[in-house]
Design a protein around this motif. Sequence first.
Motif, mmCIF file in Angstrom:
data_model
loop_
_atom_site.group_PDB
_atom_site.id
_atom_site.type_symbol
_atom_site.label_atom_id
_atom_site.label_comp_id
_atom_site.label_asym_id
_atom_site.label_seq_id
_atom_site.Cartn_x
_atom_site.Cartn_y
_atom_site.Cartn_z
ATOM 1 N N VAL A 230 1.106 -1.131 0.142
ATOM 2 C CA VAL A 230 -0.095 -0.253 -0.122
ATOM 3 C C VAL A 230 1.202 1.322 0.056
ATOM 4 N N LYS A 231 1.485 1.458 0.582
ATOM 5 C CA LYS A 231 2.978 2.306 0.961
ATOM 6 C C LYS A 231 4.041 2.872 -0.497
ATOM 7 N N ASP A 232 3.670 1.946 -1.045
ATOM 8 C CA ASP A 232 4.359 1.804 -2.265
ATOM 9 C C ASP A 232 3.784 2.570 -3.940
ATOM 10 N N LEU A 233 2.803 2.117 -3.394
ATOM 11 C CA LEU A 233 1.731 3.084 -4.696
ATOM 12 C C LEU A 233 1.579 4.224 -4.774
ATOM 13 N N GLU A 234 0.611 4.200 -5.667
ATOM 14 C CA GLU A 234 0.753 6.154 -5.377
ATOM 15 C C GLU A 234 -0.988 6.174 -5.867
ATOM 16 N N ARG A 238 -3.331 2.858 -4.929
ATOM 17 C CA ARG A 238 -3.639 2.435 -3.784
ATOM 18 C C ARG A 238 -4.950 2.664 -3.315
ATOM 19 N N HIS A 239 -5.086 3.116 -3.110
ATOM 20 C CA HIS A 239 -6.510 2.970 -3.463
ATOM 21 C C HIS A 239 -8.174 1.822 -3.542
ATOM 22 N N ALA A 240 -6.984 1.144 -4.990
ATOM 23 C CA ALA A 240 -7.766 -0.279 -5.429
ATOM 24 C C ALA A 240 -7.477 -0.965 -4.054
ATOM 25 N N LEU A 241 -5.881 -0.456 -4.199
ATOM 26 C CA LEU A 241 -5.642 -1.947 -3.239
ATOM 27 C C LEU A 241 -5.753 -2.978 -1.936
ATOM 28 N N SER A 249 -5.183 -6.560 9.766
ATOM 29 C CA SER A 249 -4.878 -6.143 10.623
ATOM 30 C C SER A 249 -5.454 -4.396 11.052
ATOM 31 N N LYS A 250 -5.338 -4.166 11.866
ATOM 32 C CA LYS A 250 -5.208 -2.599 12.312
ATOM 33 C C LYS A 250 -4.848 -2.063 11.190
ATOM 34 N N PRO A 251 -3.864 -1.867 10.726
ATOM 35 C CA PRO A 251 -2.954 -0.721 10.465
ATOM 36 C C PRO A 251 -4.343 -0.539 8.974
ATOM 37 N N ILE A 252 -4.424 -1.926 8.354
ATOM 38 C CA ILE A 252 -4.576 -1.835 7.238
ATOM 39 C C ILE A 252 -6.672 -1.278 7.606
ATOM 40 N N LYS A 255 -6.336 2.324 7.064
ATOM 41 C CA LYS A 255 -6.047 3.075 5.964
ATOM 42 C C LYS A 255 -6.844 3.186 4.984
ATOM 43 N N LYS A 256 -7.815 2.002 4.834
ATOM 44 C CA LYS A 256 -8.692 1.807 4.336
ATOM 45 C C LYS A 256 -9.804 3.017 4.309
ATOM 46 N N ALA A 257 -9.816 3.464 5.933
ATOM 47 C CA ALA A 257 -10.941 4.086 6.304
ATOM 48 C C ALA A 257 -10.293 5.199 6.019
#
Length: 413
Positions: A230-234, A238-241, A249-252, A255-257
């Motif tokens: 996720v960090k490496d995409l633009e 990034r939103h699509a992934l 996991s809580k971090p993902i 990040k989705k939210a």
Amino acid sequence: MVSRVFQSSLSQSKIPELWRDTSALKGALKEGNLSAVATKLQATLHSLENARLGIGITGGTGSGRSTFVNTIRGLGDEDPKSAYTVVVEMTVGRTPYAHPKYPNVVMWDLPGISTPTFQAEKYLQRVLPARYDFFITTTSESFIAHHAQLACEILQLGKRFYLIRSKVDVDIAASHSRRPSTFSEDRVLSQIREDCWRRLEGGLKDPKVFLLSMFELGKYDFHLLEELMVKDLESHKRHALLLAMPTISKPILEKKAASLQQHIWLVAAVACGVNPSPVPGVQDVACDLHMLINCLEGYRRSFGLDKDSLVTLAGQAGQPLHKILEAAQGPKTVTEALVVELLGQASQVASAFTQELLSVPILGTLATCGLSFATIYQVLCTALDEAVKDAQGALLQAFLDNSDHKLPERSSQ
């Protein structure tokens, strides 16, 4: 009676939050009336929701490539849409597998790289690397020279790659069986990592290897792999992934939210600025109800709160399905009646937000929609918050009282 969730969520001004969401909002509204730029905003939203992402997955025979393709898409090996999994090499060409919920995200099962005559440059010419945003290479045993050669060629093309050492659960079980009295899972994992680094360092500088069990993604390094991809995409990719990745996991989840929150203003502007119709029973509010229904369904789908995803989560965690369903307390189905009810509740407390919009020169354009923008924006924020809470509840229940399945926290790496 007005829902307390709307009252509490409007206790602080929404203006700073809205203003931070994106600089594109200011740029669009400088052009004038909201309806005049609604079509442009709609095109932006369409581009965001349909960003294409291609992932090339390769590796040795029996390394778990096809199982990974299935697991990442939330499918079992017996699902009709799953990639074919066998113990011998079957993939002779490039086989695309679209994500069942997000068809713009495509996993490509690529031919194996175990042949003695393997040549990385010719292999990449064969699989057409321009189709993929990044590559994932898997092995279930030791890495060999082929893996390092391929990674170097991918780097020369300006593409990213990720190395996976799969089936670590098998290694751990075997070690425990052989040495039950001195067994240490952490020691086994450290030994596997050191072996991977040692075999790759000759051809790669500071190689990163992720240890996975394809059948237990909640364990080991999958959440670290998710975070790095996720960090490496633009931007749009990034939103699509983020939307397509399993929420384990809580971090993902966070990040989705955050990604969905960032675009609420855009959804609200299009919903009230393109083909709006009066909402039955809700005074002074007009919008595209069908669009809002799809959006609220999308929130719950992206967090794995649809029935199929919850069934899969229960199976993976070994928890009774009814407990998972109880933990996810939100609506199982988003109906027009529900959305109308939510709009009615939000409209009763959204007038203050509308007045705040009028006080800001550029944002005041949004207030030309009357209560509509403020009401829709509030409904979307609340629905997203509730979906996040439901996802957290489902995950906590899934990993409850199971020492082997701990909900991954934020990585310190």
